[in-house]
Design an enzyme around this catalytic site. Sequence first.
Site, short mmCIF file in Angstrom:
data_model
loop_
_atom_site.label_atom_id
_atom_site.label_comp_id
_atom_site.label_asym_id
_atom_site.label_seq_id
_atom_site.Cartn_x
_atom_site.Cartn_y
_atom_site.Cartn_z
CE LYS A 1 -0.31 -0.05 5.05
NZ LYS A 1 -1.17 0.02 6.23
CE1 TYR B 1 11.91 32.51 -0.88
CE2 TYR B 1 12.16 30.12 -0.77
CZ TYR B 1 11.89 31.27 -1.49
OH TYR B 1 11.58 31.18 -2.83
#
Length: 836
Positions: A504, A730
């Site tokens: 999965k 940033y």
Amino acid sequence: MPVLYTISHIAEIVHGKLKEGAGNSSIQYLVTDSRKLVQAGNSLFFALAGPRRSGDTFIAELYSRGVRNFVVNTDFDCSKYSDANFIEVPYVLDALQALTAYHRAAFDIPVIGITGSNGKTIVKEWLNQLLENRYTIVRSPKSYNSQIGVPLSIWQMNPTHTLGIFEAGISQPGEMQRLTRIVQPGIGVLTHIGDAHNENFNSLEQKTEEKLMLFTSVRWMVAGGDNAPVRALIEKKGLPCIFWGRSTGNQVRVITVQKQASHTWIELEAEEGNARAGEAIVPKGSFGMELPFTDDASIENAITCYCVLWKLGYSNEMIAERMRLLKPVEMRLEMKRGINNCSVINDSYIADISSLKIALDFLQQQRQHNSHTVILSDFFETGIPEAPLYADIANILRQKKISRFIGIGTKLQKYQPLLSTVCDDASFFASTEDFIRRFHSSRFHNETILIKGARTFGFERISSLLEQKSHQTVLEVNLGAIVHNLKQHQQLLQPATRIMAMVKAFSYGSGSFEIANILQFHKIDYLAVAYTDEGVELRKSGIGLPVMVMNPEPESFALLTEYHLEPELFSFPILFSFRDFLKAQGMQHYPVHIKVDTGMHRLGFEKTDVPALAEALAGSTLFRVQSVFSHLAGSEDPGLDYFTQQQVEIYTDACTTLRMALQYDFLRHIANSAAIARHPWLHFDMVRLGIGLYGVNTPGSLKLDLREAATLKTTIAQIKKVPPGDTVGYSRKGAIAKESVIATIRIGYADGYRRAFSNGVGKVLVRGQLAPVTGNIAMDMTMIDITGIRGVQEGDEVIVFGEALLVTKLAEWAQTIPYEIMTGISQRVQRVYFEE
């Protein structure tokens, strides 16, 4: 030409009892793996006993495919196969080894035997590169160095060969003595002795002594002389050894090693050697050579190869010339996404029969496309006469039922009439340049393409045309590690215990189909996915295993049944909804799985629901309950063992109630990866293997030798010197206190590298050293501090996680779990699959 043995002669060699039903067949191929059958008519299958399955279980399948010759244990009932030959022996592996030892003894040619902990395959392949101008060489394919691999390697020997090079590996005492009888080397090479398989030996000394058994009868051998304990053992045994190293007393001394950006200059000093009959006198004096490598392991392996050539009488000038031409050894077959929804397997470095068979086996495993294409070059210096060589190639290709064949080279053109028969679509080109000149990308779509060629053809140019272009951040998935981890867990199970593999969430980020495909090839019992669409994609890609869908939705029932997927039923609404769907479709006995909630409180029928559930299932012809299972909340935590016990009591009570209601048996499973290792009493009928399959250790699995299967890597885009007082990234979060060297790497949070690693929390590996993240991680880029790491250049590889920097460490830094790190890797990161 191959040496043929009759089945009666083989029975005599292995001291077996022949039950003849198919005449005195001639045998050319030995088969130990039913998936690798080449030609049924003259193959002999050895029904070897495995840790979980006996080879006997594959006899019916092989018989149906035309095999009529088998070696089996004496207790096998062969009465059902009256028109087949069976050789009955007490131990099948002993028979395989006895036959190949007999075969080896028929050849009076030099044979080099190689053993050690690391570097065996590299040294073998480099010796082949260095010596192929003088000898016709037979050698171990890839890393065939086990109790089964060595006999299969030796079986390749034929009268055209003038030199053999075989590697031998061991994992426990007693194994080397068996391999020595098979290899019978006259020349020995001992590579680096390390920690591999230490757990099976009392000491490093015992392991070394075991390895040295390979050299009991050699005329001479080569070994590193600076490892004092190893040298002492060699001298104690009186083995005729050429030692190399930096210390005095070595016949070949390393004087200087000067590493440059892309190559290394080595100066050696060699003593004059003593000549034996038929051997050259090796010259004395200093000697320099350039190697196209800079890592320590390659330098050590190259010096080992030098010593072999030196002793064989190669001049220093010739050695230097050939050393410069050494190429990296591709230890793996890589599969990448290609143009127009293709998959591309790149094996464009070597062309011989053995490696062709291995590459075609890997191609045949791929089921994502119905169409398989092979691009092949001429073969050189195989030692096999030209006509039978290309007849053999044509036969192998024909057996593999490929869809399209593209031959490149004048030899393949010469044998075009023969090779055109391997499939309906065959084309031929005089050279790589000719192919590229006439290349049209539109001619390749929805197919798996194997590119297999000799180094001189430069097939990397073809792979570049066919591979899908992507940015330089990739997740490499080692399919060999997946198989290794599967076997590590299998050894903890009883033979009858089944395994359900969890694929999965894109197989924990690693790629659902590719993982499912290798698991199907290795005969796993069940797969599990989270949603129906994941299962549908597996079916469309050729996966035929039973697949459990853990979170089915009523809207997907039509697709689920169309593709024969098996739903998990976890509540009365989903059970009744699926029941009504089956009624409307007129379907009976549809396989389902019942989930019981024993304390996780996520999905599942509660303890109080079980009587009503039993009543709803009793006598129903709509459902066939395949399994009843539950999920443990803390199987990895010793502090929660009391709760695990409570869960198991609830679960077993529920199973008892449901069994009485259904009046038939079903599979029971509750153990996850951690419970497989920590709670063997919970294995029941089946276990669910999840993150352990990918090499991530849970606290209870530390006893297993797991290998991290996924490596996330990127490259350096730019390097800058940043002065103190400036900032990086940033919000100016990356404050620079002293002059620093900052590298920008091609990965960001859009790739799945979490912002939680910003500002020194996360680290990456650059040239084997940790480099901390500086400033905030951006969408596509991350800045790292490489101050003090020598030799770093733009374009260098950067490891984000892998065997050298475990994903568990990243999870620890980010205060999360490995599952979240792995499943968070973006789909824009290219997955590259390889098998070692």
